[in-house]
Write a protein that holds these residues in place. Sequence first.
Motif, PDB file in Angstrom:
ATOM      1  N   ARG A  34      13.257   4.508  -3.172  1.00  0.00           N
ATOM      2  CA  ARG A  34      13.282   5.970  -3.265  1.00  0.00           C
ATOM      3  C   ARG A  34      12.544   6.665  -2.125  1.00  0.00           C
ATOM      4  NH1 ARG A  34      12.055   4.927  -8.839  1.00  0.00           N
ATOM      5  NH2 ARG A  34       9.889   5.601  -8.457  1.00  0.00           N
ATOM      6  N   LEU A  35      12.053   5.909  -1.141  1.00  0.00           N
ATOM      7  CA  LEU A  35      11.331   6.533  -0.038  1.00  0.00           C
ATOM      8  C   LEU A  35      12.218   7.469   0.775  1.00  0.00           C
ATOM      9  CD1 LEU A  35       9.169   3.539   1.273  1.00  0.00           C
ATOM     10  CD2 LEU A  35       8.363   5.598   0.093  1.00  0.00           C
ATOM     11  N   THR A  36      13.493   7.170   0.851  1.00  0.00           N
ATOM     12  CA  THR A  36      14.451   8.033   1.533  1.00  0.00           C
ATOM     13  C   THR A  36      15.849   7.692   1.049  1.00  0.00           C
ATOM     14  OG1 THR A  36      15.353   8.710   3.684  1.00  0.00           O
ATOM     15  CG2 THR A  36      14.666   6.425   3.476  1.00  0.00           C
ATOM     16  N   LYS A  37      16.772   8.643   1.215  1.00  0.00           N
ATOM     17  CA  LYS A  37      18.164   8.401   0.830  1.00  0.00           C
ATOM     18  C   LYS A  37      18.933   7.673   1.924  1.00  0.00           C
ATOM     19  CE  LYS A  37      18.469  12.477  -2.186  1.00  0.00           C
ATOM     20  NZ  LYS A  37      19.177  13.763  -2.433  1.00  0.00           N
TER      21      LYS A  37
ATOM     22  N   SER B 252       0.815  -1.207   0.000  1.00  0.00           N
ATOM     23  CA  SER B 252       0.000   0.000   0.000  1.00  0.00           C
ATOM     24  C   SER B 252       0.852   1.262   0.000  1.00  0.00           C
ATOM     25  CB  SER B 252      -0.936   0.010   1.214  1.00  0.00           C
ATOM     26  OG  SER B 252      -0.213   0.202   2.416  1.00  0.00           O
ATOM     27  N   VAL B 253       2.123   1.145   0.409  1.00  0.00           N
ATOM     28  CA  VAL B 253       3.044   2.283   0.402  1.00  0.00           C
ATOM     29  C   VAL B 253       3.972   2.225  -0.806  1.00  0.00           C
ATOM     30  CG1 VAL B 253       4.884   3.467   1.675  1.00  0.00           C
ATOM     31  CG2 VAL B 253       2.972   2.428   2.920  1.00  0.00           C
ATOM     32  N   ALA B 254       4.444   1.041  -1.141  1.00  0.00           N
ATOM     33  CA  ALA B 254       5.405   0.893  -2.249  1.00  0.00           C
ATOM     34  C   ALA B 254       5.045  -0.352  -3.048  1.00  0.00           C
ATOM     35  CB  ALA B 254       6.829   0.783  -1.718  1.00  0.00           C
ATOM     36  N   ARG B 255       4.461  -0.165  -4.217  1.00  0.00           N
ATOM     37  CA  ARG B 255       4.044  -1.287  -5.056  1.00  0.00           C
ATOM     38  C   ARG B 255       5.223  -2.003  -5.691  1.00  0.00           C
ATOM     39  NH1 ARG B 255      -0.598  -3.633  -4.521  1.00  0.00           N
ATOM     40  NH2 ARG B 255      -0.331  -4.455  -6.629  1.00  0.00           N
ATOM     41  N   GLU B 256       6.315  -1.274  -5.900  1.00  0.00           N
ATOM     42  CA  GLU B 256       7.491  -1.860  -6.549  1.00  0.00           C
ATOM     43  C   GLU B 256       8.745  -1.567  -5.745  1.00  0.00           C
ATOM     44  OE1 GLU B 256       7.311  -3.852  -9.015  1.00  0.00           O
ATOM     45  OE2 GLU B 256       5.203  -3.514  -9.552  1.00  0.00           O
TER      46      GLU B 256
END
Length: 262
Positions: free
Chosen positions: A168-171, A158-162
Motif C-alpha cells: 500500500r505504499l503506492t499504487k 522499519s518502513v513496512a512491517r508486513e
Amino acid sequence: MKEERVNSWLELQEALFAGSWNEGLRRFRPSFAFRGVPNARHDLSTSLNRHEGDFAAHEKDLLRAFRKYARGGTQPCASVWDWLALAQHHGLPTRLLDWTFSPYVALHFLTEDPELYDTDGVVWCVDYHQTNRLLPKPLQAQLREEGADVFTAEMLASVARELSVFDRLTKHPFVLFLEPPSLDDRIVNQFALFSVMNGPLLRLDAFLENQKRGVHRLIVPASLKWEVRDKLDQANVTERVLFPGLDGLSRWLRRYYSSRPR
C-alpha cells in the motif's frame, strides 16, 4: 530496454563491466544487479506468479504455514522480510527473485546446465540506482538515512512491517533490491540479492520493459557457452564454491566431467 548480443569472451567482459567506474570513489564499483538465465526466452516471473499465478492467491497462507512449521529451526527471523528470504532460500514459492552482485555468478547460472548449451542465454543487468528513483518516498528516505544503495531486512521492516503495508505504499509498481541475511555460506558465496515488487502478481520483466535507463539484456549465444563455462571453471566459479558441501561438490564433478558433443 537495451539488448546487446555478444560474440566473444572479451565482448562479454566489456559489456558486463561497462559503466563500472565510480568517479566519486575513484574505484570500479558498479551499481548493477545481475541475473543469469540459461534460456534467453525465459521471463522474470517469480515462483509465486509463475504458471498463471496459481500460488499468488495463497501467498499469505504459504508464508503463515512456513513460519508456523519452520520455527523449530535454528534461523532467527526478526521480520517478515527475514522469513521471506529464508523461505525463498529453501524453495517456497515467494514474490522474491534471485539476483547477485557478481556478474560471474550470473554467468555460472547461465551455464550450469550442459543440456541447455544449444540455447542462447541471457544476463539481465539492472542498475539499482535507477530503479531506486522510482521508489515511494518513505523507502527513498530510508536509503538516504542509511547511506545505502540496497535494503536489508531490518531497513525494510522499519518502513513496512508486513507485506500488506508494503503493497500500500503506492499504487504504482516498483522494484527494490534486498540483500538477504547471511543464512549460510551459499548466500554469502553467491553474493546474493533478491528483487521484490509491491504485489504478488507483478512481473519484473513487464516493469523493466518501460525503463529506458539502467536496464539491459546481454544475449550470450549458444556457441559461446562452452568457452564461458570453461573459463569460469578455471576462475573457480563453480558449484563446489557456490554450493558448499557434498551436494555442490557432486554437482560440480558431474558437470565438469561431462563430454562436449562432437
